[in-house]
Design a protein around this motif. Structure first.
Motif, PDB file in Angstrom:
ATOM      1  N   PHE A   1       0.855  -1.187   0.000  1.00 20.19           N
ATOM      2  CA  PHE A   1       0.000   0.000   0.000  1.00 20.19           C
ATOM      3  C   PHE A   1       0.895   1.241   0.000  1.00 20.19           C
ATOM      4  N   GLY A   2       0.293   2.391  -0.281  1.00 19.14           N
ATOM      5  CA  GLY A   2       1.056   3.641  -0.328  1.00 19.14           C
ATOM      6  C   GLY A   2       0.650   4.584   0.783  1.00 19.14           C
ATOM      7  N   LEU A   3       1.542   5.502   1.117  1.00 27.83           N
ATOM      8  CA  LEU A   3       1.274   6.457   2.190  1.00 27.83           C
ATOM      9  C   LEU A   3       1.887   7.815   1.850  1.00 27.83           C
ATOM     10  N   ILE A   4       1.077   8.864   1.976  1.00 26.67           N
ATOM     11  CA  ILE A   4       1.520  10.248   1.744  1.00 26.67           C
ATOM     12  C   ILE A   4       1.153  11.072   2.972  1.00 26.67           C
ATOM     13  N   ALA A   5       2.092  11.849   3.471  1.00 28.99           N
ATOM     14  CA  ALA A   5       1.832  12.737   4.606  1.00 28.99           C
ATOM     15  C   ALA A   5       1.838  14.186   4.139  1.00 28.99           C
ATOM     16  N   TYR A   6       1.040  15.003   4.787  1.00 28.07           N
ATOM     17  CA  TYR A   6       1.019  16.435   4.490  1.00 28.07           C
ATOM     18  C   TYR A   6       1.896  17.158   5.514  1.00 28.07           C
ATOM     19  N   ASN A   7       2.738  18.045   5.036  1.00 30.21           N
ATOM     20  CA  ASN A   7       3.691  18.829   5.832  1.00 30.21           C
ATOM     21  C   ASN A   7       4.887  17.970   6.249  1.00 30.21           C
ATOM     22  N   ASP A   8       6.033  18.306   5.709  1.00 34.14           N
ATOM     23  CA  ASP A   8       7.232  17.512   5.931  1.00 34.14           C
ATOM     24  C   ASP A   8       7.856  17.811   7.293  1.00 34.14           C
ATOM     25  N   THR A   9       8.402  16.785   7.921  1.00 43.56           N
ATOM     26  CA  THR A   9       9.167  16.934   9.158  1.00 43.56           C
ATOM     27  C   THR A   9      10.386  16.020   9.061  1.00 43.56           C
ATOM     28  N   PRO A  10      11.444  16.277   9.840  1.00 44.68           N
ATOM     29  CA  PRO A  10      12.615  15.395   9.818  1.00 44.68           C
ATOM     30  C   PRO A  10      12.272  13.945  10.136  1.00 44.68           C
ATOM     31  N   ALA A  11      11.240  13.718  10.949  1.00 48.26           N
ATOM     32  CA  ALA A  11      10.868  12.354  11.322  1.00 48.26           C
ATOM     33  C   ALA A  11      10.447  11.537  10.113  1.00 48.26           C
ATOM     34  N   TYR A  12       9.856  12.190   9.113  1.00 49.99           N
ATOM     35  CA  TYR A  12       9.374  11.456   7.943  1.00 49.99           C
ATOM     36  C   TYR A  12      10.508  10.909   7.082  1.00 49.99           C
ATOM     37  N   GLU A  13      11.702  11.397   7.292  1.00 45.51           N
ATOM     38  CA  GLU A  13      12.850  10.869   6.557  1.00 45.51           C
ATOM     39  C   GLU A  13      13.284   9.514   7.100  1.00 45.51           C
ATOM     40  N   VAL A  14      12.904   9.207   8.350  1.00 48.41           N
ATOM     41  CA  VAL A  14      13.417   7.992   8.994  1.00 48.41           C
ATOM     42  C   VAL A  14      12.324   7.005   9.404  1.00 48.41           C
ATOM     43  N   ILE A  15      11.058   7.439   9.419  1.00 46.24           N
ATOM     44  CA  ILE A  15       9.970   6.515   9.753  1.00 46.24           C
ATOM     45  C   ILE A  15       9.863   5.456   8.658  1.00 46.24           C
ATOM     46  N   ASP A  16       9.897   4.186   9.054  1.00 49.54           N
ATOM     47  CA  ASP A  16       9.827   3.069   8.119  1.00 49.54           C
ATOM     48  C   ASP A  16      10.908   3.245   7.043  1.00 49.54           C
ATOM     49  N   LYS A  17      10.528   3.249   5.758  1.00 51.84           N
ATOM     50  CA  LYS A  17      11.506   3.453   4.682  1.00 51.84           C
ATOM     51  C   LYS A  17      11.488   4.895   4.174  1.00 51.84           C
ATOM     52  N   GLY A  18      10.917   5.769   4.975  1.00 53.12           N
ATOM     53  CA  GLY A  18      10.776   7.164   4.561  1.00 53.12           C
ATOM     54  C   GLY A  18       9.361   7.411   4.076  1.00 53.12           C
ATOM     55  N   ILE A  19       8.767   8.520   4.498  1.00 49.29           N
ATOM     56  CA  ILE A  19       7.380   8.831   4.152  1.00 49.29           C
ATOM     57  C   ILE A  19       7.356   9.930   3.087  1.00 49.29           C
ATOM     58  N   THR A  20       6.700   9.668   1.979  1.00 52.19           N
ATOM     59  CA  THR A  20       6.505  10.671   0.931  1.00 52.19           C
ATOM     60  C   THR A  20       5.624  11.789   1.472  1.00 52.19           C
ATOM     61  N   THR A  21       6.002  13.041   1.204  1.00 53.07           N
ATOM     62  CA  THR A  21       5.250  14.166   1.753  1.00 53.07           C
ATOM     63  C   THR A  21       4.935  15.218   0.693  1.00 53.07           C
ATOM     64  N   LEU A  22       3.873  15.963   0.975  1.00 53.53           N
ATOM     65  CA  LEU A  22       3.520  17.170   0.230  1.00 53.53           C
ATOM     66  C   LEU A  22       3.639  18.322   1.221  1.00 53.53           C
ATOM     67  N   SER A  23       4.449  19.331   0.900  1.00 55.47           N
ATOM     68  CA  SER A  23       4.717  20.348   1.913  1.00 55.47           C
ATOM     69  C   SER A  23       5.280  21.617   1.302  1.00 55.47           C
ATOM     70  N   ILE A  24       4.929  22.744   1.909  1.00 59.71           N
ATOM     71  CA  ILE A  24       5.667  23.968   1.622  1.00 59.71           C
ATOM     72  C   ILE A  24       6.953  23.937   2.441  1.00 59.71           C
ATOM     73  N   ASP A  25       7.858  24.862   2.157  1.00 56.47           N
ATOM     74  CA  ASP A  25       9.104  24.970   2.907  1.00 56.47           C
ATOM     75  C   ASP A  25       8.873  25.925   4.081  1.00 56.47           C
ATOM     76  N   HIS A  26       8.634  25.370   5.266  1.00 54.27           N
ATOM     77  CA  HIS A  26       8.340  26.211   6.425  1.00 54.27           C
ATOM     78  C   HIS A  26       9.558  27.013   6.882  1.00 54.27           C
ATOM     79  N   ARG A  27      10.748  26.521   6.592  1.00 51.75           N
ATOM     80  CA  ARG A  27      11.951  27.304   6.916  1.00 51.75           C
ATOM     81  C   ARG A  27      12.000  28.571   6.066  1.00 51.75           C
ATOM     82  N   LYS A  28      11.620  28.436   4.806  1.00 55.12           N
ATOM     83  CA  LYS A  28      11.585  29.618   3.924  1.00 55.12           C
ATOM     84  C   LYS A  28      10.515  30.597   4.377  1.00 55.12           C
ATOM     85  N   MET A  29       9.384  30.072   4.851  1.00 57.78           N
ATOM     86  CA  MET A  29       8.341  30.960   5.372  1.00 57.78           C
ATOM     87  C   MET A  29       8.891  31.779   6.544  1.00 57.78           C
TER      88      MET A  29
END
Length: 273
Positions: free
Chosen positions: A217-245
């Motif tokens: 199955f597939g999984l997409i998260a909204y709003n990227d966080t550092p945790a999504y880089e390491v959860i399971d095999k990495g979580i695909t995200t849709l996000s603005i760049d909050h650091r740029k904001m």
């Protein structure tokens, strides 16, 4: 008096008159609620301000009464106001009481922003465009399920744009409004979640069912966080760049130049899709 106020040398308080400003620039940063990506915004913001800038960080928790109370008690006390609104389509009358040159609106913004500066994100067409960037992977699945539980403050219009996308790409779609814990994770489905706790719950339920994220199955998260880089095999995200904001908000504070910006929604492809 007006010229001196524009230069930041004096300020005024209704009913009290004009006074010489201190060397400290006071900034109100009013956000909706704490999340890891709001922390990224805050850290980026304060790191780009000189030491003589004092930032008061407050949260309104999407409560309109609390939002208005904070603004009412803050007017006249700050040199600059950075405000994340409590709703995507409503505009508080208290915001009109703040000089437009001192106010920056963040995140939400599907309302008449008049002459105010803003750094917002588009929750509708940008969401659709982000899904289109994932066409090659999404077409491998049968159905897209959007978890939209009660109390979620993300604009409801995202559900309509998901339906439009799935209809155009011959995919089934469902908006699930109960808890993730009540949903049975199934093969050949893609799940879109807004909260990090929901992402973790989906992974836990799938493991209990013997299903592998990114394969069954597939999984997409909204709003990227550092945790999504390491959860399971990495979580695909849709996000603005909050650091740029945060960085662009600091630039507004330092220069006073008007800003009218919609940040792009970026796709971070990882192993979950």
């Amino acid at each position: 008096f007006l010229d001196l106020r524009e230069r930041g040398l004096i300020d005024s308080t209704p009913g009290k008159g004009y006074y010489v400003t201190s060397q400290v620039t006071n900034v109100l940063l009013l956000l909706d609620q704490y999340t890891p990506f709001k922390e990224a915004l805050y850290n980026s913001f304060v790191r780009h301000l000189p030491i003589n800038y004092k930032v008061d960080l407050l949260f309104h928790q999407y409560n309109e009464r609390l939002f208005n109370t904070i603004l009412r008690e803050s007017i006249g006390k700050y040199n600059k106001y950075i405000v994340m609104n409590f709703d995507n389509e409503k505009f508080s009358d208290y915001l009109y009481r703040i000089d437009s040159s001192r106010l920056l609106l963040l995140d939400f913004g599907k309302f008449d922003k008049k002459d105010y500066s803003y750094i917002c994100q588009d929750f509708d067409e940008a969401f659709y465009a982000a899904l289109e960037k994932l066409d090659d992977k999404l077409k491998r699945y049968r159905k897209v399920v959007l978890f939209y539980p009660k109390g979620l403050k993300h604009p409801r219009s995202v559900c309509d744009y998901l339906h439009q996308y799935c209809e155009a790409h011959q995919l089934e779609d469902e908006v699930y409004e109960r808890k993730v814990a009540d949903y049975e994770i199934k093969p050949d489905e893609v799940y879109i979640a807004f909260r990090q706790t929901e992402v973790v719950e989906i992974i836990k339920k799938s493991r209990a069912a013997g299903l592998e994220c990114g394969k069954d199955f597939g999984l997409i998260a909204y709003n990227d966080t550092p945790a999504y880089e390491v959860i399971d095999k990495g979580i695909t995200t849709l996000s603005i760049d909050h650091r740029k904001m945060g960085l662009d908000a600091a630039e507004f504070i330092l220069t006073g130049k008007p800003v009218h910006e919609y940040l792009p929604t970026e796709v971070h492809e990882r192993g979950s899709l």
